[in-house]
Design an enzyme around this catalytic site. Structure first.
Site, PDB file in Angstrom:
ATOM      1  N   SER A 144      18.679 -44.670  20.632  1.00 62.94           N
ATOM      2  CA  SER A 144      18.069 -43.817  21.399  1.00 62.94           C
ATOM      3  C   SER A 144      18.877 -42.424  21.298  1.00 62.94           C
ATOM      4  CB  SER A 144      17.725 -44.030  22.828  1.00 62.94           C
ATOM      5  OG  SER A 144      17.140 -43.030  23.651  1.00 62.94           O
ATOM      6  N   LYS A 170      15.139 -43.511  17.741  1.00 61.68           N
ATOM      7  CA  LYS A 170      14.177 -43.034  18.805  1.00 61.68           C
ATOM      8  C   LYS A 170      14.769 -41.597  19.039  1.00 61.68           C
ATOM      9  CE  LYS A 170      14.078 -43.901  23.749  1.00 61.68           C
ATOM     10  NZ  LYS A 170      13.617 -44.879  24.797  1.00 61.68           N
ATOM     11  N   LYS A 172      14.656 -38.251  21.806  1.00 65.36           N
ATOM     12  CA  LYS A 172      13.879 -37.762  22.962  1.00 65.36           C
ATOM     13  C   LYS A 172      13.367 -36.390  22.697  1.00 65.36           C
ATOM     14  CE  LYS A 172      15.685 -40.742  26.014  1.00 65.36           C
ATOM     15  NZ  LYS A 172      14.834 -41.602  26.897  1.00 65.36           N
ATOM     16  N   ASP A 197      10.216 -40.224  22.338  1.00 69.35           N
ATOM     17  CA  ASP A 197      10.358 -40.500  23.996  1.00 69.35           C
ATOM     18  C   ASP A 197      10.155 -39.087  24.966  1.00 69.35           C
ATOM     19  OD1 ASP A 197      10.228 -41.616  26.636  1.00 69.35           O
ATOM     20  OD2 ASP A 197      12.261 -42.570  26.328  1.00 69.35           O
ATOM     21  N   ASN A 199       9.680 -39.075  27.975  1.00 69.01           N
ATOM     22  CA  ASN A 199      10.000 -39.288  29.569  1.00 69.01           C
ATOM     23  C   ASN A 199       9.270 -38.540  30.493  1.00 69.01           C
ATOM     24  OD1 ASN A 199      13.264 -40.006  28.238  1.00 69.01           O
ATOM     25  ND2 ASN A 199      12.507 -41.235  29.967  1.00 69.01           N
ATOM     26  N   GLU A 222       6.505 -42.572  23.408  1.00 72.35           N
ATOM     27  CA  GLU A 222       6.865 -43.170  24.572  1.00 72.35           C
ATOM     28  C   GLU A 222       6.550 -42.353  25.664  1.00 72.35           C
ATOM     29  OE1 GLU A 222      10.643 -45.072  24.223  1.00 72.35           O
ATOM     30  OE2 GLU A 222      10.788 -45.434  26.291  1.00 72.35           O
ATOM     31  N   ASP A 247       6.694 -46.803  29.287  1.00 67.90           N
ATOM     32  CA  ASP A 247       7.770 -47.144  29.897  1.00 67.90           C
ATOM     33  C   ASP A 247       7.683 -46.994  31.649  1.00 67.90           C
ATOM     34  OD1 ASP A 247      10.705 -47.222  30.833  1.00 67.90           O
ATOM     35  OD2 ASP A 247      11.419 -45.657  29.194  1.00 67.90           O
ATOM     36  N   LYS A 271      11.570 -53.049  30.371  1.00 66.46           N
ATOM     37  CA  LYS A 271      13.138 -52.930  31.131  1.00 66.46           C
ATOM     38  C   LYS A 271      13.160 -53.741  32.249  1.00 66.46           C
ATOM     39  CE  LYS A 271      13.948 -48.153  29.714  1.00 66.46           C
ATOM     40  NZ  LYS A 271      13.810 -46.706  30.218  1.00 66.46           N
ATOM     41  N   GLY A 299      16.395 -49.646  27.201  1.00 68.62           N
ATOM     42  CA  GLY A 299      17.737 -49.620  27.715  1.00 68.62           C
ATOM     43  C   GLY A 299      17.971 -48.609  28.802  1.00 68.62           C
TER      44      GLY A 299
HETATM   45  O1  OSB Z   1      13.439 -43.635  28.804  1.00 69.01           O
HETATM   46  O2  OSB Z   1      14.497 -44.932  27.691  1.00 69.01           O
HETATM   47  C1  OSB Z   1      14.532 -44.431  28.586  1.00 69.01           C
HETATM   48  C2  OSB Z   1      18.048 -43.816  29.393  1.00 69.01           C
HETATM   49  C3  OSB Z   1      18.043 -43.723  30.468  1.00 69.01           C
HETATM   50  C4  OSB Z   1      16.826 -43.604  31.160  1.00 69.01           C
HETATM   51  C5  OSB Z   1      15.831 -43.805  30.376  1.00 69.01           C
HETATM   52  C6  OSB Z   1      15.654 -43.917  28.999  1.00 69.01           C
HETATM   53  C7  OSB Z   1      16.928 -44.260  28.491  1.00 69.01           C
HETATM   54  C8  OSB Z   1      17.086 -44.399  27.039  1.00 69.01           C
HETATM   55  C9  OSB Z   1      18.314 -44.663  26.630  1.00 69.01           C
HETATM   56  O3  OSB Z   1      16.200 -43.923  26.298  1.00 69.01           O
HETATM   57  C10 OSB Z   1      18.212 -46.214  26.148  1.00 69.01           C
HETATM   58  C11 OSB Z   1      19.495 -47.117  25.889  1.00 69.01           C
HETATM   59  O4  OSB Z   1      20.090 -47.650  26.767  1.00 69.01           O
HETATM   60  O5  OSB Z   1      19.755 -46.982  24.783  1.00 69.01           O
HETATM   61 MG    MG Z   2      11.775 -44.157  27.776  1.00 70.58          MG
END
Ligand code: OSB
Ligand code: MG
Length: 377
Positions: A144, A170, A172, A197, A199, A222, A247, A271, A299
């Protein structure tokens, strides 16, 4: 899949909680903010047959979800740990039921449950993989990549990870940092497995922009919308060719059932912290597998404890897409386990020793500890 045999009960004598501050190798930026230090709670369950370890994956601020580290500390020390100590002798599969009177706080519950599972399995000499039904000895490693200064810096960062062997990228995204960033990575690296992603940074009003991402042949998008936007996600999914993966919205097996019934998710990021524990995570895996919905392991910048547990979870047969299970070195120069996860040929090894199969580096644990409390009956 091999049958999952329950673990023998443990007698819980004490629980030690620690807050750790572990420096990150580089800042990690998402649509909700930037982190430079991982603040995490490490849980140690002390039973009459030995100790087990767990990790509470909250972040310092309630931005990814409503949970955050100081809140988790409060609910653990005042409610969750006392409830388990009061029950005293119980099987790991009973933990969720004992903690059920406390509403929410799933990351806190998950970390505590993991410490109990680890203690129980170490006492039996059984691995977490045997317990959950893991079927692989290594899992493909995705990475990520946070939002960078500009698309050129993103291309440079992605190139570095590809050189290290990561099999899926991936990136962001957030409004204003979506189409150009994605186009730059696609142009620089051709047909690599790529996903984005958001978020929760968008609303349905952004559907036209999100539909432009269809041009980039992404594996998935995502969590474009808010946690409680299950219906809007279903509406958006009809407008996009890119599969919608949830997610934040999948907070439980029940939420997964609802999302599947509504058509809100074609793919699920699992997760364990977000859903209240690894056993709930397995229930979601089983449900998705029966429905033909691919899942992958997300993660939360885990230390070696949660990273080992995630590698095991991702070895279940329904995890058909690479997870965010990168090498420890992607985030940390120093981990708190003696053998941090490494990437070999694009994969991370699934631990096979008793319990989580990792040993704590006591000196590192001590060095990063900023707060500790031992709770007894
Ligand atoms: O949205 O997947 C997410 C890290 C912190 C909070 C949310 C996310 C993430 C990551 C990191 O994308 C994933 C990782 O631990 O490699
Ligand atoms: Mg995510």
């Amino acid at each position: 899949m091999p049958p999952r045999a329950p673990a023998a009960p443990v007698t819980l004598d004490a629980v030690e909680l620690r807050v750790l501050h572990i420096p990150l190798v580089s800042p990690f930026t998402t649509s909700f903010g930037t982190e430079t230090v991982r603040e995490v709670i490490i849980v140690s369950a002390e039973t009459s047959d030995g100790r087990g370890w767990g990790e509470v994956v909250t972040q310092s601020e309630p931005s990814y979800s409503s949970e955050y580290t100081q809140g988790a500390w409060d609910v653990l020390s005042r409610f969750l740990v006392p409830a388990l100590l009061e029950r005293r002798t119980f099987a790991p599969e009973e933990v969720a039921g004992v903690l059920r009177p406390v509403v929410g706080h799933r990351m806190a519950k998950a970390g505590l449950e993991l410490a109990v599972i680890d203690a129980a399995l170490r006492a039996e000499g059984r691995s977490f993989g045997q317990y959950l039904g893991a079927e692989k000895d290594r899992v493909p490693s995705g990475v990520s990549v946070g939002i960078q200064r500009d698309p050129a810096a993103l291309v440079e960062a992605v190139g570095g990870y590809l050189d290290e062997g990561y099999v899926r990228i991936k990136i962001k995204i957030k409004p204003g940092r979506d189409l150009d960033d994605t186009a730059a990575v696609r142009e620089a690296f051709g047909g690599i497995p790529l996903q984005v992603d958001a978020n929760s940074a968008y609303t349905l009003a952004d559907a036209d922009t999100l539909a432009e991402l269809d041009a980039f042949d992404l594996l998935l998008i995502e969590q474009p919308l808010q946690e409680d936007d299950l219906v809007d996600h279903a509406t958006l999914a009809k407008r996009l060719r890119t599969p919608v993966c949830l997610d934040e919205s999948i907070v439980s097996d029940k939420a997964a059932a609802d999302a599947l019934a509504l058509g809100s998710a074609a793919i699920i990021n699992i997760k364990a912290g977000r859903v209240g524990g690894y056993l709930e995570a397995v229930a979601i895996h089983d449900r998705a597998r029966a429905a033909g919905i691919p899942v992958w392991c997300g993660g939360m910048l885990e230390t070696g404890i949660g990273r080992a547990a995630n590698a095991v979870l991702a070895a279940l047969p329904g995890f058909s897409l690479p997870g965010d299970i990168s090498a420890s070195a992607r985030f940390y120069t120093q981990d708190i386990v003696t053998e941090p996860a490494v990437i070999e040929d694009g994969h991370v090894r699934v631990p096979t020793g008793p319990g989580l199969g990792v040993e704590i580096d006591a000196a590192a644990l001590e060095r990063f500890t900023v707060r500790r409390e031992r709770i007894t009956r």
